[in-house]
Design a protein around this motif. Structure first.
Motif, mmCIF file in Angstrom:
data_model
loop_
_atom_site.group_PDB
_atom_site.id
_atom_site.type_symbol
_atom_site.label_atom_id
_atom_site.label_comp_id
_atom_site.label_asym_id
_atom_site.label_seq_id
_atom_site.Cartn_x
_atom_site.Cartn_y
_atom_site.Cartn_z
ATOM 1 N N UNK A 91 0.836 -1.194 0.000
ATOM 2 C CA UNK A 91 0.000 0.000 0.000
ATOM 3 C C UNK A 91 0.872 1.245 0.000
ATOM 4 N N UNK A 92 0.347 2.318 -0.560
ATOM 5 C CA UNK A 92 1.008 3.615 -0.505
ATOM 6 C C UNK A 92 -0.072 4.684 -0.406
ATOM 7 N N UNK A 93 0.258 5.849 0.180
ATOM 8 C CA UNK A 93 -0.770 6.873 0.400
ATOM 9 C C UNK A 93 -1.216 7.536 -0.896
ATOM 10 N N UNK A 94 -2.479 7.908 -0.916
ATOM 11 C CA UNK A 94 -3.005 8.755 -1.985
ATOM 12 C C UNK A 94 -2.898 10.184 -1.461
ATOM 13 N N UNK A 95 -2.191 11.015 -2.192
ATOM 14 C CA UNK A 95 -2.009 12.399 -1.784
ATOM 15 C C UNK A 95 -3.190 13.254 -2.222
ATOM 16 N N UNK A 96 -3.426 14.326 -1.510
ATOM 17 C CA UNK A 96 -4.547 15.210 -1.848
ATOM 18 C C UNK A 96 -4.421 15.786 -3.251
ATOM 19 N N UNK A 97 -3.197 15.967 -3.723
ATOM 20 C CA UNK A 97 -2.980 16.526 -5.061
ATOM 21 C C UNK A 97 -3.004 15.471 -6.157
ATOM 22 N N UNK A 98 -3.115 14.197 -5.784
ATOM 23 C CA UNK A 98 -3.173 13.147 -6.796
ATOM 24 C C UNK A 98 -4.447 13.257 -7.605
ATOM 25 N N UNK A 99 -4.306 13.112 -8.911
ATOM 26 C CA UNK A 99 -5.442 12.928 -9.798
ATOM 27 C C UNK A 99 -5.183 11.607 -10.529
ATOM 28 N N UNK A 100 -6.025 11.256 -11.461
ATOM 29 C CA UNK A 100 -5.885 9.953 -12.123
ATOM 30 C C UNK A 100 -4.536 9.792 -12.829
ATOM 31 N N UNK A 101 -4.093 10.719 -13.675
ATOM 32 C CA UNK A 101 -2.794 10.512 -14.333
ATOM 33 C C UNK A 101 -1.630 10.412 -13.346
ATOM 34 N N UNK A 102 -1.634 11.242 -12.327
ATOM 35 C CA UNK A 102 -0.529 11.240 -11.360
ATOM 36 C C UNK A 102 -0.498 9.935 -10.557
ATOM 37 N N UNK A 103 -1.670 9.498 -10.072
ATOM 38 C CA UNK A 103 -1.723 8.266 -9.286
ATOM 39 C C UNK A 103 -1.450 7.045 -10.164
ATOM 40 N N UNK A 104 -1.868 7.098 -11.402
ATOM 41 C CA UNK A 104 -1.598 5.997 -12.334
ATOM 42 C C UNK A 104 -0.096 5.838 -12.554
ATOM 43 N N UNK A 105 0.616 6.932 -12.701
ATOM 44 C CA UNK A 105 2.062 6.878 -12.868
ATOM 45 C C UNK A 105 2.732 6.287 -11.627
ATOM 46 N N UNK A 106 2.322 6.743 -10.446
ATOM 47 C CA UNK A 106 2.877 6.200 -9.204
ATOM 48 C C UNK A 106 2.569 4.711 -9.073
ATOM 49 N N UNK A 107 1.368 4.317 -9.442
ATOM 50 C CA UNK A 107 0.958 2.908 -9.356
ATOM 51 C C UNK A 107 1.821 2.046 -10.271
ATOM 52 N N UNK A 146 4.824 2.662 -11.330
ATOM 53 C CA UNK A 146 6.181 2.588 -10.768
ATOM 54 C C UNK A 146 6.235 1.557 -9.640
ATOM 55 N N UNK A 147 5.220 1.559 -8.779
ATOM 56 C CA UNK A 147 5.178 0.587 -7.676
ATOM 57 C C UNK A 147 4.971 -0.829 -8.199
ATOM 58 N N UNK A 148 4.202 -0.959 -9.254
ATOM 59 C CA UNK A 148 3.966 -2.277 -9.844
ATOM 60 C C UNK A 148 5.262 -2.839 -10.443
ATOM 61 N N UNK A 149 6.048 -1.989 -11.078
ATOM 62 C CA UNK A 149 7.336 -2.427 -11.609
ATOM 63 C C UNK A 149 8.272 -2.863 -10.474
ATOM 64 N N UNK A 150 8.311 -2.089 -9.396
ATOM 65 C CA UNK A 150 9.141 -2.454 -8.236
ATOM 66 C C UNK A 150 8.706 -3.808 -7.674
#
Length: 170
Positions: free
Chosen positions: A59-75, A77-81
């Protein structure tokens, strides 16, 4: 069933979502429901989508400034890790690593609501009477290039091109 029987060890899926969000559009609904966390999951594939035993999740936190494109990119990256972590462990320890993780996560269950593409598609459309707050939530959760939000009104279709970040003039 035939494909799932091909791997020598286990058929494994790397799911771009936490166990709370099986199925399609988990990331969209996590944002829409204002979840505090999102995640990635590695699980055994079963004949039913996102129903197999869970090997590992993060799990990782969803930030208040996250929107779909930003959270998708973070997701992603975490999926690759997660993929690198799991595959290296399998390479070093083999099936025993997976068996140990399955046992450790035996009590972790998938969420009860498994959304479909139809659920996701239905959120692409905006009701003409939508409140400003709900519209902002929908934009944050469901709008992305290639799959924009749409308003149908009087036989016309209005497509959200981009969010207007200019200052409001009173």
């Amino acid at each position: 069933k035939q494909i799932l029987s091909l791997p020598k060890c286990f058929p494994i899926n790397f799911h771009p979502g936490s166990p709370d969000y099986p199925g399609t559009g988990g990331i969209n609904f996590a944002l829409y429901e204002q979840s505090l966390f999102y995640g990635v999951t590695c699980h055994i594939m079963d004949q039913k989508v996102d129903s197999g035993k869970i090997i590992y999740y993060k799990l990782f936190p969803i930030n208040k400034k996250d929107n779909l494109p930003r959270l998708l990119l973070r997701t992603h990256k975490e999926l690759l890790k997660l993929f690198i972590f799991i595959t290296k462990k399998i390479q070093r320890k083999g099936k025993s690593f997976l068996t140990a993780k399955l046992e450790l996560n035996d009590n972790v269950e998938w969420g009860n609501i498994k959304r479909t593409q139809k659920d996701l598609d239905s959120n692409q459309f905006i009701d003409p009477d939508i409140s400003e707050k709900e519209l902002k939530t929908k934009i944050r959760s469901f709008h992305i290039d290639g799959f924009p939000l749409v308003l149908k009104l009087h036989n016309y279709k209005f497509v959200l091109d981009r969010e207007d970040n200019s200052k409001k003039i009173d």
